[in-house]
Design a protein around this motif. Structure first.
Motif, short mmCIF file in Angstrom:
data_model
loop_
_atom_site.label_atom_id
_atom_site.label_comp_id
_atom_site.label_asym_id
_atom_site.label_seq_id
_atom_site.Cartn_x
_atom_site.Cartn_y
_atom_site.Cartn_z
N GLY A 105 -63.52 -129.70 38.97
CA GLY A 105 -62.63 -128.59 38.67
C GLY A 105 -61.25 -128.85 39.24
O GLY A 105 -61.08 -129.72 40.10
N GLU A 106 -60.29 -128.08 38.74
CA GLU A 106 -58.90 -128.26 39.18
C GLU A 106 -58.30 -127.00 39.78
O GLU A 106 -57.19 -127.04 40.30
N VAL A 107 -59.03 -125.87 39.71
CA VAL A 107 -58.50 -124.62 40.25
C VAL A 107 -59.55 -123.93 41.11
O VAL A 107 -60.76 -124.08 40.88
N GLY A 120 -71.29 -118.51 45.18
CA GLY A 120 -70.61 -119.61 45.84
C GLY A 120 -69.11 -119.57 45.68
O GLY A 120 -68.52 -118.56 45.28
N VAL A 121 -68.49 -120.71 45.97
CA VAL A 121 -67.03 -120.82 45.95
C VAL A 121 -66.64 -122.27 45.66
O VAL A 121 -67.36 -123.20 46.03
N PHE A 122 -65.50 -122.43 44.99
CA PHE A 122 -64.96 -123.75 44.70
C PHE A 122 -63.50 -123.75 45.12
O PHE A 122 -62.75 -122.82 44.78
N ARG A 123 -63.09 -124.76 45.88
CA ARG A 123 -61.71 -124.86 46.33
C ARG A 123 -61.18 -126.28 46.07
O ARG A 123 -61.91 -127.27 46.20
N VAL A 124 -59.89 -126.34 45.72
CA VAL A 124 -59.18 -127.60 45.54
C VAL A 124 -57.91 -127.52 46.39
O VAL A 124 -57.13 -126.58 46.24
N VAL A 125 -57.74 -128.48 47.30
CA VAL A 125 -56.57 -128.48 48.18
C VAL A 125 -56.01 -129.88 48.32
O VAL A 125 -56.75 -130.87 48.25
N LEU A 139 -58.80 -132.74 48.02
CA LEU A 139 -60.12 -132.44 48.56
C LEU A 139 -60.72 -131.32 47.71
O LEU A 139 -60.08 -130.29 47.50
N ARG A 140 -61.93 -131.56 47.20
CA ARG A 140 -62.64 -130.55 46.42
C ARG A 140 -63.86 -130.12 47.20
O ARG A 140 -64.63 -130.97 47.66
#
Length: 135
Positions: free
Chosen positions: A36-38, A45-50, A106-107
């Motif tokens: 993912g990109e966003v 759950g949760v998804f983060r891209v930084v 970092l994903r």
């Protein structure tokens, strides 16, 4: 008859608790690169891209390993991806967080194993880890 029913219920609760604590974790199921990109919040759950720079996973690994009841399921900083298991304090419900370093990006994908809702537990843990990076 009531005592027998009570003991049956107690036995089922103990068996369920043992299963939650002792069920094996299949790395092939949980240790997959987050895609993912966003950023997104999910029910379970949760998804983060930084953007962290190339050392983001190494820095985050130290934070994750210092988190109570958290251990590495599989992976390493050297391999560029780590999946952590964090268990709840009393019952021991496992949550899985996979962190993948892709260049400077970092994903992170934190999700539950049992149930349908995590009540923000994964979001709070992942966002806490990220705040520890001081981005």
């Amino acid at each position: 008859m009531n005592n027998m029913m009570l003991w049956l219920i107690v036995g089922l609760v103990v068996a369920l608790g043992a299963y939650i604590r002792l069920a094996p974790s299949d790395p092939a199921q949980w240790h997959v690169p987050p895609v993912g990109e966003v950023d997104r919040d999910e029910v379970g759950g949760v998804f983060r891209v930084v953007e962290t720079g190339p050392d983001g996973l190494a820095r985050l690994d130290a934070i994750a390993r210092a988190t109570p009841r958290t251990s590495v399921l599989v992976g390493s900083v050297d391999k560029g991806m780590v999946t952590y298991v964090t268990r709840t304090k009393i019952i021991g419900f496992p949550d899985y967080t996979t962190v993948h370093q892709d260049g400077d990006t970092l994903r992170l994908y934190g999700r539950l194993r049992f149930g349908r809702r995590d009540f923000g537990v994964n979001r709070n843990r992942v966002d806490g880890w990220l705040s520890g990076l001081k981005l």
